[in-house]
Design a protein around this motif. Structure first.
Motif, short mmCIF file in Angstrom:
data_model
loop_
_atom_site.label_atom_id
_atom_site.label_comp_id
_atom_site.label_asym_id
_atom_site.label_seq_id
_atom_site.Cartn_x
_atom_site.Cartn_y
_atom_site.Cartn_z
N PRO A 132 0.80 -1.23 0.00
CA PRO A 132 0.00 0.00 0.00
C PRO A 132 0.83 1.28 0.00
CG PRO A 132 -0.07 -1.08 2.15
CD PRO A 132 0.60 -2.04 1.21
N TRP A 133 2.12 1.21 0.38
CA TRP A 133 2.96 2.41 0.38
C TRP A 133 3.46 2.78 -1.02
CZ3 TRP A 133 4.13 -2.23 2.79
CH2 TRP A 133 5.03 -3.05 2.10
N ASP A 134 3.29 1.82 -1.98
CA ASP A 134 3.75 2.09 -3.34
C ASP A 134 2.57 2.62 -4.15
OD1 ASP A 134 4.89 2.22 -5.80
OD2 ASP A 134 5.50 0.12 -5.92
N GLY A 135 2.50 3.94 -4.29
CA GLY A 135 1.36 4.54 -5.00
C GLY A 135 1.30 4.18 -6.46
N ALA A 136 2.41 3.78 -7.06
CA ALA A 136 2.42 3.47 -8.48
C ALA A 136 1.76 2.13 -8.78
CB ALA A 136 3.86 3.48 -9.01
N SER A 137 1.92 1.15 -7.89
CA SER A 137 1.39 -0.19 -8.16
C SER A 137 0.20 -0.55 -7.29
CB SER A 137 2.50 -1.24 -7.94
OG SER A 137 2.93 -1.21 -6.59
N PHE A 138 0.00 0.18 -6.19
CA PHE A 138 -1.10 -0.17 -5.28
C PHE A 138 -2.43 0.28 -5.89
CE2 PHE A 138 -3.96 1.09 -1.78
CZ PHE A 138 -4.12 -0.15 -1.18
N SER A 139 -3.43 -0.57 -5.80
CA SER A 139 -4.77 -0.26 -6.29
C SER A 139 -5.77 -0.60 -5.20
CB SER A 139 -5.10 -1.06 -7.57
OG SER A 139 -6.46 -0.88 -7.93
N LEU A 140 -6.39 0.42 -4.64
CA LEU A 140 -7.37 0.21 -3.58
C LEU A 140 -8.59 -0.55 -4.11
CD1 LEU A 140 -8.20 0.69 -0.66
CD2 LEU A 140 -9.19 2.89 -1.37
N LEU A 141 -9.00 -0.19 -5.35
CA LEU A 141 -10.14 -0.89 -5.93
C LEU A 141 -9.83 -2.37 -6.16
CD1 LEU A 141 -11.57 1.66 -8.54
CD2 LEU A 141 -12.61 0.93 -6.38
N GLY A 142 -8.61 -2.67 -6.60
CA GLY A 142 -8.24 -4.07 -6.80
C GLY A 142 -8.25 -4.85 -5.51
N VAL A 143 -7.71 -4.24 -4.42
CA VAL A 143 -7.71 -4.91 -3.12
C VAL A 143 -9.14 -5.10 -2.62
CG1 VAL A 143 -6.98 -4.73 -0.72
CG2 VAL A 143 -5.42 -4.08 -2.56
N PHE A 144 -9.98 -4.07 -2.83
CA PHE A 144 -11.39 -4.18 -2.40
C PHE A 144 -12.10 -5.29 -3.16
CE2 PHE A 144 -15.85 -2.99 -3.03
CZ PHE A 144 -16.28 -2.99 -1.70
N ALA A 145 -11.84 -5.38 -4.49
CA ALA A 145 -12.47 -6.44 -5.29
C ALA A 145 -12.05 -7.81 -4.78
CB ALA A 145 -12.11 -6.27 -6.76
N ALA A 146 -10.75 -7.97 -4.49
CA ALA A 146 -10.28 -9.25 -3.96
C ALA A 146 -10.89 -9.54 -2.60
CB ALA A 146 -8.76 -9.25 -3.87
N ALA A 147 -11.10 -8.48 -1.78
CA ALA A 147 -11.72 -8.67 -0.47
C ALA A 147 -13.17 -9.14 -0.61
CB ALA A 147 -11.65 -7.37 0.33
N CYS A 148 -13.86 -8.64 -1.65
CA CYS A 148 -15.24 -9.12 -1.90
C CYS A 148 -15.23 -10.61 -2.20
CB CYS A 148 -15.85 -8.35 -3.07
SG CYS A 148 -16.22 -6.62 -2.71
N GLY A 149 -14.24 -11.05 -2.99
CA GLY A 149 -14.11 -12.48 -3.23
C GLY A 149 -13.76 -13.25 -1.98
N ALA A 150 -12.93 -12.65 -1.10
CA ALA A 150 -12.58 -13.31 0.17
C ALA A 150 -13.81 -13.50 1.03
CB ALA A 150 -11.53 -12.47 0.90
N TRP A 151 -14.72 -12.51 1.02
CA TRP A 151 -15.96 -12.67 1.79
C TRP A 151 -16.74 -13.88 1.30
CZ3 TRP A 151 -21.13 -12.94 0.60
CH2 TRP A 151 -22.01 -12.86 1.68
N HIS A 152 -16.78 -14.10 -0.01
CA HIS A 152 -17.49 -15.25 -0.56
C HIS A 152 -16.88 -16.55 -0.06
CE1 HIS A 152 -19.60 -17.83 -3.38
NE2 HIS A 152 -18.45 -18.28 -3.85
N PHE A 153 -15.54 -16.65 -0.04
CA PHE A 153 -14.90 -17.88 0.40
C PHE A 153 -14.97 -18.06 1.92
CE2 PHE A 153 -12.83 -17.28 -3.76
CZ PHE A 153 -13.11 -18.51 -4.30
N TRP A 154 -15.22 -16.97 2.65
CA TRP A 154 -15.53 -17.11 4.08
C TRP A 154 -16.99 -17.52 4.26
CZ3 TRP A 154 -19.36 -14.23 6.49
CH2 TRP A 154 -19.48 -14.43 7.86
N ASN A 155 -17.86 -17.00 3.40
CA ASN A 155 -19.29 -17.24 3.54
C ASN A 155 -19.65 -18.70 3.25
OD1 ASN A 155 -22.20 -16.36 3.61
ND2 ASN A 155 -22.08 -16.94 1.46
N ILE A 156 -19.02 -19.31 2.23
CA ILE A 156 -19.39 -20.66 1.80
C ILE A 156 -19.30 -21.66 2.96
CG2 ILE A 156 -18.71 -22.60 0.35
CD1 ILE A 156 -20.22 -20.56 -1.18
#
Length: 554
Positions: A132-156
């Protein structure tokens, strides 16, 4: 399980060459259709159709299907986006946070320090992966999208228990059907989202010129992504579920980030994977930390009360626990069987424990058979209900058809009655026509006979009488014309006249006329009486007489 993780990573890699929302549609739509075909072959059409009916599921199962439905939408839309934005390995590392988080609240309540600390290690690894400290490669939206998928794998794994008891043979079947129903409901939403976004963004499903080869390439890549991301892992995990314990499967899930790292790195090196797939040494350390700490979390949970709850009772008695749901003895025995190479004699205690274990296993098998029989009974009950509904519909249709038949029978009787009445009337008319025909023929015969004897035409007489000897008596005729005997006469306005059998003509009160006798022709008006015959012509009280030819007679 390792092959399953590699398959998922390869499928996601195949979508990086597409727009992320089109990749989501390609994964979900053909994948769901293929899954439907697989379960149709496994369970049959009747079972699949019944699973789509709300009455098949209780309230807890409906809630589980709703949560899986929401998770399917989130993971199908988020995973391809995350794979292109932060890389496949990093996305898989964040997704691993879902399975690792299962049971976290219980660990906190039970104050299990070790699993909690290990989860902190997983989070530290995710931080190193995402940078997250690397502004050039860090993507908050990408991390959030992956977190949405993580919720699904916790939910199942959290909601799967709502489909039934773990040892019930029908539970796995219900879980598979619940997953299918949730995917079928999510499919139109995911596909519709892809179609709408493609239209709004002004994009096309085929890059460049639309040709048959380009279209076949896109369809082939989409089916490849669906098979490797969705259907391949399902089949592989189902096979692994029959070969591995639940705990072993949980351990194997910890290695999904490493599989994603390998596929993403190799694909990026070969130029087959698009998006941000660059991996630094720090990212590799983070992914290894995620997999390692996730593995230790799973192993640590095996040593807690969650995986090693043991009952100390060794005999059935007043202290034995009876599960009120399964009616099974809640007894787990450690060391029920002696080591195979032990030289120590088997004690009575160990024999009792081994017998108790065998009895418990047999009881579970019987309960499994009972559960299967109950499922078959429910299926037969559903089939019977459908048959009764169909029978009721058929009875209603028969009753309606019977009513229409009675109505048609009544109409037919009315038509038959009307036909008989019309037939009688037609018969009466036929007889009348025959009578008229006979009278007409008789009249024509008589008229012909009269005309042949006298050759007279009588216009509008009040009465004409034919005498047996061939004479004629006429009353009030408009005119009498023709030949009689040796005479040719044409008289009008005759009050009374007669024709004798010798052809003589006698008329009274004649208005006018012409009489031709031989070469003599006499024309007159208003004759009180006229007598004409072979011997001559006699006119009485004639107002005017004109002889046109020959010599006039008195």
């Amino acid at each position: 399980m390792v092959v399953s993780h590699v398959s998922s990573a390869i499928g996601i890699a195949a979508t990086t060459g597409m727009l992320w929302y089109q990749g989501s549609a390609w994964i979900n739509t053909p994948g769901t259709i293929i899954l439907l075909a697989i379960l149709l072959a496994q369970f049959g059409w009747m079972t699949i159709r019944n699973s789509l009916r709300p009455a098949t599921w209780n309230s807890d199962q409906k809630g589980a299907i709703a949560r899986i439905f929401l998770g399917n939408i989130m993971v199908n839309l988020a995973w391809p986006f995350a794979g292109q934005t932060i890389g496949i390995g990093a996305a898989n590392a964040v997704l691993a946070l879902g399975p690792v988080s299962v049971g976290l609240l219980e660990d906190i309540r039970e104050r299990r320090i070790k699993p909690i600390v290990l989860r902190i290690g997983v989070m530290a690894g995710i931080v190193l992966v995402t940078e997250p400290w690397d502004g050039a490669s860090f993507s908050l939206l990408g991390v959030f999208a992956a977190a949405c998928g993580a919720w699904h794998f916790w939910n199942i794994p959290t909601v799967l228990g709502r489909f039934g008891k773990e040892n019930d043979p029908g539970t796995v079947k219900k879980q598979d059907l619940g997953m299918l129903v949730s995917n079928l409901f999510a499919m139109p939403i995911i596909l519709g989202t892809a179609i709408v976004l493609t239209f709004v963004q002004g994009e096309s499903w085929v890059s460049g010129e639309v040709t048959l080869v380009a279209l076949a390439t896109v369809i082939g890549a989409g089916l490849f992504a669906a098979a490797f991301t969705m259907d391949g892992p399902i089949l592989l995990q189902n096979r692994a579920r029959n070969m591995l314990s639940k705990t072993s499967m949980g351990v194997m899930f910890a290695f999904a980030p490493i599989a994603g790292l390998i596929v993403g790195t190799i694909g990026d090196w070969l130029g087959w994977v698009s998006g941000n797939q660059d991996i630094s040494f720090l990212n590799v350390i983070g992914i290894l930390m995620v997999s390692g700490f996730a593995y230790w979390v799973t192993r640590a949970k095996q040593g807690t009360g969650e995986g090693a709850a043991v009952r100390k009772q060794t005999q059935i008695g007043p202290d034995a626990n009876l599960d009120p749901v399964t009616d099974e003895l809640d007894i787990k025995v450690v060391g029920a069987e002696p080591p195979a190479n032990s030289a120590e004699p088997v004690t009575a205690q160990q024999e009792m424990e081994a017998a108790l274990k065998r009895a418990t296993d047999e009881l579970r098998e019987v309960k499994g058979d009972l559960g299967l029989a109950e499922e078959q009974r429910e299926r037969a009950s559903a089939d019977l209900s459908m048959a009764l509904t169909a029978l009721a519909k058929r009875d209603a249709a028969l009753e309606e058809a019977d009513g229409k038949f009675r109505e048609l029978t009544t109409k037919y009787d009315d038509v038959v009655s009307d036909r008989e009445e019309l037939t009688a009337k037609l018969e009466e008319i036929r007889r009348q026509v025959e009578t008229v025909t006979e009278l007409t023929a008789q009249y024509a015969e008589e008229e012909s006979s009269a005309d042949q004897g006298n050759e007279l035409r009588i216009e509008s007489p009040n009465d004409v009488t034919y005498t047996p000897d061939g004479g004629i008596t006429i009353t009030n005729a408009r005119a009498v014309k023709g030949r009689t005997g040796g005479l040719t006469i044409e008289v009008k306005g005759v009050r009374g006249a007669s024709v004798g059998d010798d052809g003589s003509f006698t008329g009274n009160d004649v208005t006018s006329g012409t009489v031709v006798i031989g070469d003599r022709e006499v024309t007159f008006r208003k004759a009180h009486r006229i007598e004409a015959g072979p011997a001559g012509l006699r006119l009485g009280h004639t107002a005017h007489v004109r002889s046109t030819r020959g010599s006039a007679a008195e």
